[in-house]
Every structure is written in structure tokens, then in C-alpha cells.
Write a protein that holds these residues in place. Sequence first.
Motif, PDB file in Angstrom:
ATOM      1  N   LYS A 121      26.948  41.557  50.646  1.00 43.25           N
ATOM      2  CA  LYS A 121      25.843  42.511  50.744  1.00 43.25           C
ATOM      3  C   LYS A 121      25.674  43.242  49.413  1.00 43.25           C
ATOM      4  CE  LYS A 121      23.832  45.857  53.949  1.00 43.25           C
ATOM      5  NZ  LYS A 121      24.037  46.701  55.141  1.00 43.25           N
ATOM      6  N   GLU A 326      27.504  54.042  51.794  1.00 43.54           N
ATOM      7  CA  GLU A 326      27.646  54.264  53.235  1.00 43.54           C
ATOM      8  C   GLU A 326      26.751  53.331  54.041  1.00 43.54           C
ATOM      9  OE1 GLU A 326      26.965  58.465  53.748  1.00 43.54           O
ATOM     10  OE2 GLU A 326      29.114  58.917  53.579  1.00 43.54           O
ATOM     11  N   ARG A 327      25.756  52.753  53.391  1.00 46.75           N
ATOM     12  CA  ARG A 327      24.914  51.763  54.070  1.00 46.75           C
ATOM     13  C   ARG A 327      25.579  50.381  54.104  1.00 46.75           C
ATOM     14  NH1 ARG A 327      19.340  51.960  51.181  1.00 46.75           N
ATOM     15  NH2 ARG A 327      20.040  53.692  49.875  1.00 46.75           N
ATOM     16  N   GLY A 328      26.753  50.277  53.528  1.00 42.50           N
ATOM     17  CA  GLY A 328      27.524  49.042  53.662  1.00 42.50           C
ATOM     18  C   GLY A 328      27.383  48.040  52.538  1.00 42.50           C
ATOM     19  N   LYS A 330      28.397  46.132  49.351  1.00 39.95           N
ATOM     20  CA  LYS A 330      29.670  45.877  48.664  1.00 39.95           C
ATOM     21  C   LYS A 330      29.516  45.952  47.145  1.00 39.95           C
ATOM     22  CE  LYS A 330      31.647  45.155  52.592  1.00 39.95           C
ATOM     23  NZ  LYS A 330      32.493  46.238  53.145  1.00 39.95           N
TER      24      LYS A 330
END
Length: 554
Positions: A121, A326-328, A330
Motif C-alpha cells: 500500500k 494511520e490510513r495504513g 506502508k
Amino acid sequence: MDIKDLLQTAIYQAAHKAIADGVFADHELPQVILEVPPKKEFGDFATNFAMQAARGAKTNPRVIAEAIVERMNETWMEKAVIAGPGFINFYLKTDWLYTMLADVLTQGENYGNSQAGGKEKIQVEFVSANPTGPLHVGHGRGAAVGSALVNLLKAAGYDVASEYYINDAGNQIDNLAASVHARYLELLNQEIDFPENGYHGEDIIDTAKGIIDREGDAYLAFSVEERLTKFKEIALQEKLAALKADLASFNVYFDVWFSECTLHQNGALEKTCQVLKDNGSIYEHDGALWLKSTAYGDDKDRVVIRDNKIPTYLAADIAYHRNKLERGFKKLINIWGADHHGYICRVKAAIGSLGYSPEQLEVLIVQMVSLYRSGQLVKMSKRTGQSVTLTELIEEVGTDAARFFFIMRSLDSQLDFDLDLAKSTSNENPVYYIQYAYARIASIFRQATEDGITLSEIDHSKLNLLTTECEIDLIKKLGEYKEEIIDAAKERAPHRIARYVHDLAGQFHTFYNQCRIKGVDRDLQLARMGLALAVQTTIRHALNILGISAPEKM
């Protein structure tokens, strides 16, 4: 499994056999790196694997190379030759080329796509220009490179989101409102003092005129504060709409438009500062809050909250990057202008202070663009007397040429943009050269259809009729594309795709000039049409990544 995967596997298997036979010591084998030799006489692929393995094996690299070659018995391999201190050059039978070409034709529009990225991501943030005026040429380069990088990463199997950070809080927006307000009063013959840091562009006057056209002098009845609040809202909406329209005309779209104001409104800044306080990453000095950025290699600590309690730009950027993580995501890829180079360390320090790895942020710096016309540097717009806007550039050379010229050089190198070349319809113009190859193939297919021959008749089993040197070279070039996508994505280098598709177009033109397609044996004609179809599909795939059209006619 493609031929390179087969060859890599065969080398590993031969090395393990040699270890089992006691030729050299068992150890962790290095990665097999295969390269296409610079000259055809050195084979189809070459590797320095034996030299890389020599230290761990405690054996002369030529001994390792000989042991590997002796234990390779592949049906698709013609021979392997050891060169120099331990290079191995591999010569493959041509059968693999026809299998590969058939695979390209079978994959069709999907050829070039892979899952190499493993759906990692990634967020790519680019342009993010202040919404206070039109985009200029420098923004255009970032827009072209950023959007092409997003397309490239998607093709390589990454889970990618594109984002524009709207700087809609702070002094620049206050100055925007004040500038529109001054022009509004000026147009209504009122006394004005133009703000010292105001914006002087024609677009500001146009915004003020628009307000008067819709509302007349109605806002004169408002207080100055009320007018400024209203004009800020009107101007910001108008500038954002103009930005989106300019970018859309340049084939640039964003998944997310993120407002800086939301960070102030939802308490994200305060929450982020509290996190940094709690983990000891900020401290108070002279009434201000400072980030311990020197702990991450910065030359000095940085103010986050001023002594008047007003947050700095860095405070908002810390909260914004915390929001991203925080939205994930990487990996965060930010594409910034050359004047932001010194800002990298402090943002990485902020990410580290928040408990994440600073390496999760990757910043790509886009160098400056210089425009040239008739060999002379173009310093400003004839229309406005200010920086040349992206819209003006598109009007002069077109979206396709502008995008290609912006992308074709590595983004970390300065770019001299030749306006005359970008407009020319000659083979010296690289985008014209590529698009002409695509259109030429489309013309071949139209003529074949008129002769009653269709692409559905192409027989994969007869692709082995393609035996001339230029046909073989063209097939090999097609075979490089998928790996080119993977490597370019890893390197964040869309310019590699521009270079590849230009080379592919060149090899197709050579093939077209040397190999007749019409007026030859029907099976050979269909095989050559199959090769042309594979080239056309690959060119279209590459141009889609670059955000450039593939015209059927020119």
C-alpha cells in the motif's frame, strides 16, 4: 514462467548440484542477476553469479562458472560460454522467442502488468501547489512525473493512491482573500492599499470581476472582515476548480484531495503534539514547542508551535503525515520541488518521532525546467509577463508532447524543454516518433482488413516464420518490457518507460522498412502482423502509463 525465470532457476539448480558434488563449499548463494549483453555476439543473457558466489564458496569464480555450465542441460539453451574472470554468457535457442511472443499476444492488454509489488500500500502525493493561482511549468513536470509514477506502480502490482494536499490554511490564503478584496474595491473605484504580499496575477482580477458580475457592489455593505471571509471562500473554490480543470486537461487526476484546514478543525494538530509530548520528542523553550529533529540528523531542532501559540507549517505537516500513516500506507512517496530539499530531514524526523520508520517516507525531488524557443531561453509568459503557466504550455505544444518531454528525463536532472522540437512533426520529436509507429501499425491493419485479412487469423504456431535479424531483435525487445516495468517501479523512474517505448518504436520502424508485410506469403504476412500487433499493444500500454494518447491516424 518466462525465460529469465527459467534461466535463473536452472543456474540455481546447477549451483546446488555442484555443491552436492563437492566442487565448492555449501553457503548462502547470491541472487542471480541476468543482464542483456551490450553486443549480440555475447549472447542473449549474461550473469556474474559465479563471481558473486566466489567469496562464500572460497573458490575461484571460473571454477564455479565451469561447474554450473557443465550441469546445465536445458532443452531451450543453445550453449553457455565463460568469459573473463567468471562471467557466463548464455545463448538460447530461438524457440523461446516464439513462445514468448505468443504469450505477449495471449496476454494482450495485460502484457506488462505484474504482481511484483505484492499489493504493497503506497500513497503518492504530488503537485500540492498553493491554491492561489494557476499552475506553472514547474508544477507541470511534477504533475506529469507523479501521475506516470502512479500508473507505473499500479502496473507493477502495488496498491497505489494518489493525493493532492490543499494548502488552504495559513497566510497564503489570507493573502489570496486580501488580494481579491483589493481588486474588488479597485474595480468599484474605491480607495485601496494593495497588500504587501498580495497576488498580482490576472486571475485575481478575473475573480474580482466575477464577484461584481454576479453580485455587483453588494459586498460594500459588509464589514471588511465579513468581505474577507466571503472572498476567501469564493476565491479558494474558484482556484481549486481551476486547478482541477488544468490538471484534467493534462491527464492528471487524484484519488484524494486532502484539505489542510481539516487538520486544524478536527484537533489533529493538538492530538499530534500531545503524542510528541508524551513520548518526549518535543520540548518547550522560550515559550515555543520544539521538535527534537537533531536526533534524526537535522542540523537543528525545529519550532512546531510558536511562542504566540500559532502552529508552524511543520506542525501541520507532522499531523498530515501522521494521518497518512494511520490510513495504513506502508510507503509514502512525496514529489517536491527543488526548493524543498532542505525540508526532507525534518519531516523524516517527525515521522520517526511519531514511532514510525523514517524510511517509510520517500521524497523525490523534481528539478527545474527551462523553456527554449528558437534556441533562446523563455523567461516569462508573453501573455501575463509572469511565469509561463501549464495551460499556456499545453496550448502551444499539446498535452502529449508536454507530458513526454517532462517525463523523458530523470526527475532529479534539470530539464531543457525545446518548444520547437515538441511541436515538430518529425522523427526528431520523440513523442511524434512513437505515436507514428502506433498509427503506422493501425494503418497496416486497416489495409489488411480491406484485403480480407483479419487479426483473428494469426496462428501462434507459425510465429517461427519470423527469422530475420530485425524480427528477432524486435521480439527480444518486447520480451524486456515486463521486467522494465518492475525495475522502473522499484526505482521510481517513469523515464525508463519513456526511453523503452522510444527504443521499441525505433526497432519497429526498422522492421517495417526491412520486412514487407503486404505482398508476401500469407502465413508470413500473418506472422508479421502478429509481431506488429504485439508491438502496438505494448506501445499502447506504455503510453497509457505515461498518460499519453495512442492515435490510430496521424
